[in-house]
Structure formats: C-alpha cells, structure tokens
Design an enzyme around this catalytic site. Structure first.
Site, PDB file in Angstrom:
ATOM      1  N   GLU A  48       0.849  -1.136  -0.020  1.00 42.85           N
ATOM      2  CA  GLU A  48       0.015  -0.002   0.050  1.00 42.85           C
ATOM      3  C   GLU A  48       0.762   1.382   0.038  1.00 42.85           C
ATOM      4  O   GLU A  48       1.735   1.409   0.982  1.00 42.85           O
ATOM      5  CB  GLU A  48      -0.804  -0.061   1.216  1.00 42.85           C
ATOM      6  CG  GLU A  48      -2.117   0.841   1.170  1.00 42.85           C
ATOM      7  CD  GLU A  48      -2.847   0.821  -0.047  1.00 42.85           C
ATOM      8  OE1 GLU A  48      -3.273  -0.479  -0.445  1.00 42.85           O
ATOM      9  OE2 GLU A  48      -3.141   1.583  -0.855  1.00 42.85           O
ATOM     10  N   SER A  49       0.864   1.968  -1.117  1.00 43.12           N
ATOM     11  CA  SER A  49       1.945   2.973  -1.323  1.00 43.12           C
ATOM     12  C   SER A  49       1.690   4.312  -0.234  1.00 43.12           C
ATOM     13  O   SER A  49       2.726   4.807   0.184  1.00 43.12           O
ATOM     14  CB  SER A  49       1.865   3.624  -2.743  1.00 43.12           C
ATOM     15  OG  SER A  49       0.568   3.988  -3.011  1.00 43.12           O
ATOM     16  N   CYS A  78       4.175  -2.628  -8.545  1.00 41.53           N
ATOM     17  CA  CYS A  78       2.613  -1.990  -8.181  1.00 41.53           C
ATOM     18  C   CYS A  78       2.877  -0.839  -7.263  1.00 41.53           C
ATOM     19  O   CYS A  78       3.315   0.155  -7.640  1.00 41.53           O
ATOM     20  CB  CYS A  78       1.807  -3.091  -7.451  1.00 41.53           C
ATOM     21  SG  CYS A  78       0.207  -2.811  -7.651  1.00 41.53           S
ATOM     22  N   ILE A 139      -2.838  -6.764  -8.600  1.00 43.25           N
ATOM     23  CA  ILE A 139      -3.853  -6.485  -7.521  1.00 43.25           C
ATOM     24  C   ILE A 139      -3.985  -5.225  -7.002  1.00 43.25           C
ATOM     25  O   ILE A 139      -3.001  -4.311  -6.885  1.00 43.25           O
ATOM     26  CB  ILE A 139      -3.034  -7.221  -6.227  1.00 43.25           C
ATOM     27  CG1 ILE A 139      -2.800  -8.803  -6.661  1.00 43.25           C
ATOM     28  CG2 ILE A 139      -3.740  -6.977  -5.061  1.00 43.25           C
ATOM     29  CD1 ILE A 139      -1.822  -9.374  -5.667  1.00 43.25           C
ATOM     30  N   HIS A 175       2.775  -8.286 -10.459  1.00 43.58           N
ATOM     31  CA  HIS A 175       3.385  -8.937  -9.471  1.00 43.58           C
ATOM     32  C   HIS A 175       4.264  -9.855  -9.879  1.00 43.58           C
ATOM     33  O   HIS A 175       3.776 -11.180  -9.611  1.00 43.58           O
ATOM     34  CB  HIS A 175       2.494  -9.252  -8.295  1.00 43.58           C
ATOM     35  CG  HIS A 175       2.012  -8.138  -7.475  1.00 43.58           C
ATOM     36  ND1 HIS A 175       2.675  -7.597  -6.281  1.00 43.58           N
ATOM     37  CD2 HIS A 175       0.924  -7.322  -7.499  1.00 43.58           C
ATOM     38  CE1 HIS A 175       1.814  -6.568  -5.690  1.00 43.58           C
ATOM     39  NE2 HIS A 175       0.710  -6.448  -6.551  1.00 43.58           N
ATOM     40  N   GLU A 177       6.665 -11.387  -8.816  1.00 40.87           N
ATOM     41  CA  GLU A 177       7.243 -12.000  -7.588  1.00 40.87           C
ATOM     42  C   GLU A 177       6.278 -13.092  -6.973  1.00 40.87           C
ATOM     43  O   GLU A 177       6.586 -13.996  -6.323  1.00 40.87           O
ATOM     44  CB  GLU A 177       7.683 -11.194  -6.424  1.00 40.87           C
ATOM     45  CG  GLU A 177       6.509 -10.749  -5.726  1.00 40.87           C
ATOM     46  CD  GLU A 177       5.620  -9.421  -6.215  1.00 40.87           C
ATOM     47  OE1 GLU A 177       6.035  -9.216  -7.669  1.00 40.87           O
ATOM     48  OE2 GLU A 177       4.772  -8.854  -5.858  1.00 40.87           O
TER      49      GLU A 177
HETATM   50  N1  GLN Z   1      -3.378  -0.032  -4.580  1.00 41.70           N
HETATM   51  C1  GLN Z   1      -2.160  -0.017  -3.960  1.00 41.70           C
HETATM   52  C2  GLN Z   1      -1.660   1.524  -3.736  1.00 41.70           C
HETATM   53  O1  GLN Z   1      -2.198   2.489  -4.456  1.00 41.70           O
HETATM   54  C3  GLN Z   1      -1.120  -0.748  -4.835  1.00 41.70           C
HETATM   55  C4  GLN Z   1      -1.482  -2.212  -4.761  1.00 41.70           C
HETATM   56  C5  GLN Z   1      -0.195  -3.137  -4.730  1.00 41.70           C
HETATM   57  O2  GLN Z   1       0.927  -2.768  -4.420  1.00 41.70           O
HETATM   58  N2  GLN Z   1      -0.759  -4.343  -5.123  1.00 41.70           N
HETATM   59  O3  GLN Z   1      -0.772   1.921  -3.449  1.00 41.70           O
END
Ligand code: GLN
Length: 192
Positions: A48-49, A78, A139, A175, A177
């Site tokens: 989650e950024s 991501c 995701i 992803h 990984e």
């Molecule tokens: N939705 C996340 C974000 O906005 C990113 C999702 C992820 O890293 N899989 O930071």
C-alpha cells in the site's frame, strides 16, 4: 553474486526476496538507510503506497532512497511503481519522482481488483528473455497513464504499459514475484 536490497517496510517483500534468489541474486531485506551502502540495486515491492510513504518518512528513508536511485538500479512493482512515478493521481500523492511516468492508482476499478492475465511481451522483452507469454498478476493495480520520451515499454495489458524501463529503472504494475517465471527479475538483474 549481485546483492539486491528489497525495501521491507510493508508489502510483499518476502516474495521478492525469494524471486530474486531464484533469479540468481543475493537478496537482503532493507529497513534502514545504512543498509543501502553496499547494494547493487533495490526493489520496492507491492503493498500500500500510502502506508509505505508514511513509513519512509517515519524512518527518514526518502532522501537516502532518492540518493541511492541517482546512481543505482531500482525496480518498483505496483505500490513500488507508484512510489517511483513522477506524478500520482486518484488521489494525488507524493512520490520519489525517479521515473518519467505518471500513474493513476487503483485504476482498474473495483470489479477488477485482482486478476491474472496472460500478456504477450513486446519484442524488446522477448529478445532478451525468450518468446513465452507472461503471466501477470494484478492486485488493485495502478495504470501508467503517461510515459516519457526515454521510457521503453516492455509489456502491455490492453493498451496500457504494464512493464516499462528507463535508464537503470524499471517498474511493473503487476506482481512478477508471485509467479514462478523469473524472467522479469532477470531483466532487472541485467541492469546491475
Ligand atoms: N493499490 C495499492 C496502492 O495504491 C497498490 C497495490 C499493490 O501494490 N498491489 O498503493
């Protein structure tokens, strides 16, 4: 053997560590600035950024990361891609601005929160890593809305770039990984 750090404040850093080791690198988990000094490259994982940004500030890692990226290769996936982008929207948030791309967060909408897509990489990718299709796990992924003149698109999903590189930097909105295919990590290791 090349030594790659994986930023381990939040997110799926352990999967990246395993993927880098499968691809033939030594992977170490990075939690403080002092650990950056003897690394050949760094991976910023998904997660989650917004949370990652808070922790980066809390741990005084923003400037050390920006400094590291001036000289060394960095790969963001991501949430990591969001942190590396120049501009972030939906909503706007601060970023390291290391890559000349703009991203929109959570841009595939709720009905497509998570999916596995089979994508055909661009000829540049196939020339370096082989002809097979790539399985891409998305995701709550961002979409890359703009790429700069020096950005090379290595794979797309529909019209949107999902794997791009620029100088010593690379980002994936999916992803790599989480699949057994280590070609994307190998592509990054070529930059080290
Ligand atoms: N939705 C996340 C974000 O906005 C990113 C999702 C992820 O890293 N899989 O930071």
């Amino acid at each position: 053997m090349k030594k790659v750090g994986v930023l381990a404040l939040q997110g799926d850093f352990a999967a990246h560590q395993a993927a880098l080791e499968r691809a033939g690198a030594q992977a170490v988990l990075v939690r403080e600035a002092g650990q950056l000094s003897n690394l050949d490259g760094l991976v910023i994982p998904g997660g989650e950024s917004t949370t990652m940004l808070k922790l980066l500030h809390y741990d005084n890692l923003m400037e050390p990361l920006a400094q590291f990226a001036r000289e060394k290769p960095v790969f963001g996936t991501c949430a990591g891609a969001i942190l590396l982008a120049r501009h972030v929207s939906n909503p706007a948030q601060e970023s390291l601005g290391i890559m000349d791309i703009d991203v929109e967060r959570n841009a595939y909408g709720r009905q497509l929160e998570s999916r596995v897509a089979v994508i055909e990489p661009e000829p540049e990718f196939r020339a370096l890593t082989g002809p097979e299709a790539l399985e891409a796990v998305f995701i709550r992924a961002p979409i890359i809305r703009r790429t700069g003149p020096k950005t090379r698109v290595m794979a797309r999903y529909g019209d949107a770039p999902v794997l791009v590189e620029e100088n010593q930097y690379m980002v994936a909105t999916f992803h790599p990984e989480l699949t057994a295919d280590s070609r994307v990590h190998s592509l990054f290791l070529r930059k080290l």
